[in-house]
Write an enzyme that holds these catalytic residues in place. Structure first.
Site, PDB file in Angstrom:
ATOM      1  N   HIS A 154       0.812  -1.588  -0.428  1.00 18.63           N
ATOM      2  CA  HIS A 154       0.048   0.188   0.353  1.00 18.63           C
ATOM      3  C   HIS A 154       0.761   1.147  -0.054  1.00 18.63           C
ATOM      4  O   HIS A 154       0.674   2.263  -0.856  1.00 18.63           O
ATOM      5  CB  HIS A 154      -0.780  -0.185   1.441  1.00 18.63           C
ATOM      6  N   GLU A 155       2.181   1.219   0.801  1.00 20.35           N
ATOM      7  CA  GLU A 155       2.725   2.341   0.822  1.00 20.35           C
ATOM      8  C   GLU A 155       3.796   2.956  -0.356  1.00 20.35           C
ATOM      9  O   GLU A 155       4.012   3.886  -1.050  1.00 20.35           O
ATOM     10  CB  GLU A 155       3.410   2.367   2.103  1.00 20.35           C
ATOM     11  N   HIS A 183       2.360   4.672  -2.988  1.00 20.29           N
ATOM     12  CA  HIS A 183       2.012   6.120  -3.732  1.00 20.29           C
ATOM     13  C   HIS A 183       3.243   6.322  -3.687  1.00 20.29           C
ATOM     14  O   HIS A 183       3.371   7.449  -4.715  1.00 20.29           O
ATOM     15  CB  HIS A 183       1.688   6.313  -1.626  1.00 20.29           C
TER      16      HIS A 183
END
Length: 215
Positions: free
Chosen positions: A22-23, A26
């Site tokens: 998820h990170e 980004h």
């Protein structure tokens, strides 16, 4: 005790990858739109070790899993990784591009939920009867849909708040951003009162419907 250890083992891999990728997403999308801060920090990587926060990625989710197991409830899985550094000012169109950077995290969680679901379907159809791997695939779907739904809530510092900020007119957006210092407190209160679980249900249902399209 054996049941608790088995629960942790089943959820460990899906949870670590759900939070850390998820990170990474980004940072990857931020690089696409002009900001390579995360790349320079070595955070655009599939290596979970680069993203793990000992408290948010390991301790907090483990405590929630253990507590929900002992109390006999499903619980609301909650956790975080080390935030990927993004300098929104370096994006080519900071306010507009913020939407895509923010949406990348929940987006990759949806993709991972689909991958786990397809893997589960293939195991079932091929007659694989390994209970552990079937349970891990189910956990992978659940964890990723939960993190997607949670992060899409419009409460700072969650991704949903960044998306809303990007879509609002400038004046309203800056007024809305003033909520951020109180965001974590709001989340904790909502979590402790059980309201957070209610709020994520619509997005969970939408995510589940999308996953089923691939089955």
């Amino acid at each position: 005790m054996d049941s608790i250890i088995q629960t942790i083992a089943v959820y460990a891999i899906p949870l670590i990858f759900a939070i850390t990728l998820h990170e990474a997403a980004h940072g990857y999308v931020a690089r696409m739109f002009g900001d390579d801060t995360a790349t320079q920090a070595g955070r655009v990587t599939l290596n979970p070790i680069k993203h793990i926060d000992p408290v948010g990625t390991l301790l907090v989710p483990a405590i929630i899993l253990l507590t929900s197991k002992l109390l006999g409830g499903a619980g609301l899985l909650f956790g975080w990784a080390k935030p990927v550094p993004v300098d929104f000012g370096r994006l080519r169109r900071p306010k507009q591009d913020m939407l895509w950077v923010a949406a990348a995290g929940p987006g990759i969680n949806l993709v991972m939920a689909i991958i786990w679901a397809v893997g589960l379907k293939l195991m079932v159809e091929s007659g694989v009867n390994e209970t552990f791997f079937v349970a891990m695939a189910v956990a992978g779907v659940q964890v990723n849909l939960m993190l997607m739904a949670l992060n899409l809530l419009p409460i700072p510092p969650l991704d949903g708040a960044r998306i809303v900020f990007s879509l609002l007119p400038h004046d309203l957006a800056w007024k809305y951003s003033k909520i951020e210092p109180y965001g974590m407190m709001i989340l904790i209160v909502l979590l402790m009162t059980g309201v957070l679980g209610f709020l994520v249900q619509p997005m969970l249902a939408l995510g589940d419907a999308i996953v089923r399209l691939f089955l």
